[in-house]
Design a protein around this motif. Structure first.
Motif, mmCIF file in Angstrom:
data_model
loop_
_atom_site.group_PDB
_atom_site.id
_atom_site.type_symbol
_atom_site.label_atom_id
_atom_site.label_comp_id
_atom_site.label_asym_id
_atom_site.label_seq_id
_atom_site.Cartn_x
_atom_site.Cartn_y
_atom_site.Cartn_z
ATOM 1 N N VAL A 21 82.322 0.936 82.897
ATOM 2 C CA VAL A 21 82.325 -1.674 82.687
ATOM 3 C C VAL A 21 81.723 -1.838 82.144
ATOM 4 N N LEU A 22 80.329 -1.827 81.964
ATOM 5 C CA LEU A 22 79.364 -2.857 81.359
ATOM 6 C C LEU A 22 79.219 -2.221 79.418
ATOM 7 N N LEU A 23 79.670 -0.566 79.520
ATOM 8 C CA LEU A 23 79.670 -0.360 77.949
ATOM 9 C C LEU A 23 80.813 -1.018 77.109
ATOM 10 N N GLU A 24 82.107 -1.522 77.915
ATOM 11 C CA GLU A 24 83.046 -1.998 77.430
ATOM 12 C C GLU A 24 82.885 -3.333 77.257
ATOM 13 N N LEU A 25 82.609 -3.686 78.348
ATOM 14 C CA LEU A 25 82.017 -5.133 77.937
ATOM 15 C C LEU A 25 80.923 -5.573 76.668
ATOM 16 N N SER A 26 80.033 -4.579 76.526
ATOM 17 C CA SER A 26 79.795 -4.576 75.613
ATOM 18 C C SER A 26 79.778 -4.625 74.691
ATOM 19 N N GLU A 27 80.414 -3.937 73.994
ATOM 20 C CA GLU A 27 81.923 -4.363 72.914
ATOM 21 C C GLU A 27 83.044 -5.342 73.042
ATOM 22 N N GLY A 59 75.412 -9.419 89.890
ATOM 23 C CA GLY A 59 74.920 -10.124 88.900
ATOM 24 C C GLY A 59 75.259 -9.424 87.709
ATOM 25 N N TRP A 60 75.395 -8.039 87.891
ATOM 26 C CA TRP A 60 75.792 -7.530 86.581
ATOM 27 C C TRP A 60 76.887 -7.830 85.681
ATOM 28 N N SER A 64 84.909 -15.582 84.846
ATOM 29 C CA SER A 64 84.931 -17.301 84.650
ATOM 30 C C SER A 64 85.914 -17.299 85.175
ATOM 31 N N SER A 65 86.580 -18.881 84.877
ATOM 32 C CA SER A 65 87.278 -19.445 86.087
ATOM 33 C C SER A 65 88.822 -18.666 85.207
ATOM 34 N N ASP A 66 89.242 -18.286 84.596
ATOM 35 C CA ASP A 66 90.657 -17.564 83.840
ATOM 36 C C ASP A 66 90.650 -16.368 84.078
ATOM 37 N N ASP A 67 89.921 -15.982 84.307
ATOM 38 C CA ASP A 67 89.500 -14.641 85.017
ATOM 39 C C ASP A 67 89.109 -13.245 84.547
ATOM 40 N N VAL A 68 88.221 -13.567 83.152
ATOM 41 C CA VAL A 68 87.693 -13.112 82.671
ATOM 42 C C VAL A 68 86.297 -12.286 82.946
ATOM 43 N N TYR A 69 86.210 -11.374 82.948
ATOM 44 C CA TYR A 69 84.483 -10.838 82.781
ATOM 45 C C TYR A 69 83.872 -10.710 81.810
ATOM 46 N N ALA A 74 72.203 -10.682 85.227
ATOM 47 C CA ALA A 74 70.947 -10.249 85.734
ATOM 48 C C ALA A 74 70.715 -8.615 84.634
ATOM 49 N N LEU A 75 71.227 -8.551 84.158
ATOM 50 C CA LEU A 75 70.863 -7.487 82.383
ATOM 51 C C LEU A 75 70.459 -7.961 82.081
ATOM 52 N N ALA A 76 70.881 -9.025 81.499
ATOM 53 C CA ALA A 76 69.302 -9.767 80.381
ATOM 54 C C ALA A 76 68.171 -9.822 81.023
ATOM 55 N N ALA A 77 67.799 -10.025 82.091
ATOM 56 C CA ALA A 77 66.372 -9.963 83.009
ATOM 57 C C ALA A 77 65.946 -7.938 83.086
ATOM 58 N N PHE A 78 66.975 -7.234 83.318
ATOM 59 C CA PHE A 78 66.381 -5.958 83.119
ATOM 60 C C PHE A 78 65.996 -6.028 81.571
ATOM 61 N N GLY A 79 67.042 -6.089 80.475
ATOM 62 C CA GLY A 79 66.405 -6.031 78.838
ATOM 63 C C GLY A 79 64.949 -6.735 79.190
ATOM 64 N N SER A 80 65.040 -7.964 79.036
ATOM 65 C CA SER A 80 63.477 -8.405 78.849
ATOM 66 C C SER A 80 62.328 -8.079 79.225
#
Length: 255
Positions: A21-27, A59-60, A64-69, A74-80
């Motif tokens: 899921v994370l890979l798909e969202l990153s693309e 937090g991964w 949004s209000s229109d159901d878009v993920y 939390a990933l930004a904190a991990f990356g930092s």
């Protein structure tokens, strides 16, 4: 998806699905709906719903209000934490500030991964036009000064193993064949500095130099990037400064 999961008997399927899921969202920077993720990953909607609810609570992902993920904070904190926890990256942020301030241009750090450069750190120039690359992003190595600085530390045979024709062109100025690239890498070895002449992004040029570890092998490279209209005035200073920064970072450089 199920084939990938069953291939490793020690794998945890839920974690593999979350990773997918994370890979798909990153693309898909605009985000994706549950139905799109379910279809893309071959996971039924009820399972995907439970997975996304759990990831949202951690937090991964964010919805949004229109159901878009989209990817969650939390990933930004991990990356930092990951990036700044690396010794060379920490040295870069402490050492490159003076270089950035003297030149008034963007300074970046990256390492070579296969045929790409992977950006590790960046100090922005103090002007409104920003360069698109960010820590965590990848660019084709042959199209960047950073990549050419690192490829030049390899033998030609190793470069041929990593790259093959035709090389993808990001701009009309991008090198298109391995033969052309090897010719330029020979120049980089002689000069000790590599150039990006609007090969990655139209309107931006850069100079880059490799950073060496204690064993004498290149572990990363640093670059200074600037708009085309700054280049002629600052080129010589940029080459001098980026070579000096690379030498300073090469002392006890580890990643």
């Amino acid at each position: 998806m199920s084939d990938k999961i069953s291939a490793n008997k020690y794998a945890v399927p839920a974690l593999e699905r979350a990773h997918a899921v994370l890979l798909e969202l990153s693309e898909h920077r605009g985000g994706m709906r549950l139905t799109d993720l379910s279809r893309r990953l071959g996971v039924n909607k009820s399972s995907m719903f439970c997975l996304l609810k759990t990831m949202e609570s951690l937090g991964w992902v964010e919805k949004s209000s229109d159901d878009v993920y989209t990817l969650g904070s939390a990933l930004a904190a991990f990356g930092s934490t990951f990036f700044r926890g690396q010794a060379l990256i920490d040295r870069f942020y402490r050492t490159a500030v003076e270089t950035r301030d003297r030149l008034g241009e963007t300074i970046q750090l990256a390492r070579l991964e296969g045929a790409d450069v992977f950006y590790l750190a960046k100090l922005e120039a103090p002007f409104p036009v920003q360069i698109a690359s960010e820590p965590g992003m990848r660019f084709p190595a042959h199209a960047t000064g950073l990549g050419k600085a690192l490829l030049a530390t390899l033998a030609d045979d190793e470069v041929r193993k990593r790259l093959s024709d035709p090389l993808p062109r990001l701009t009309p100025a991008t090198i298109g064949t391995v033969t052309e690239l090897l010719d330029e890498l020979a120049d980089v070895r002689r000069q000790g500095v590599a150039f990006d002449r609007e090969e990655a992004v139209i309107g931006f040029r850069c100079a880059a130099a490799p950073v060496f570890g204690p064993d004498g092998r290149a572990v990363a490279a640093v670059s200074v990037s600037m708009p085309r209209h700054h280049w002629e005035q600052k080129r010589d200073a940029a080459v001098r400064e980026i070579r000096a920064l690379a030498q300073r970072l090469s002392v006890n450089a580890n990643v």
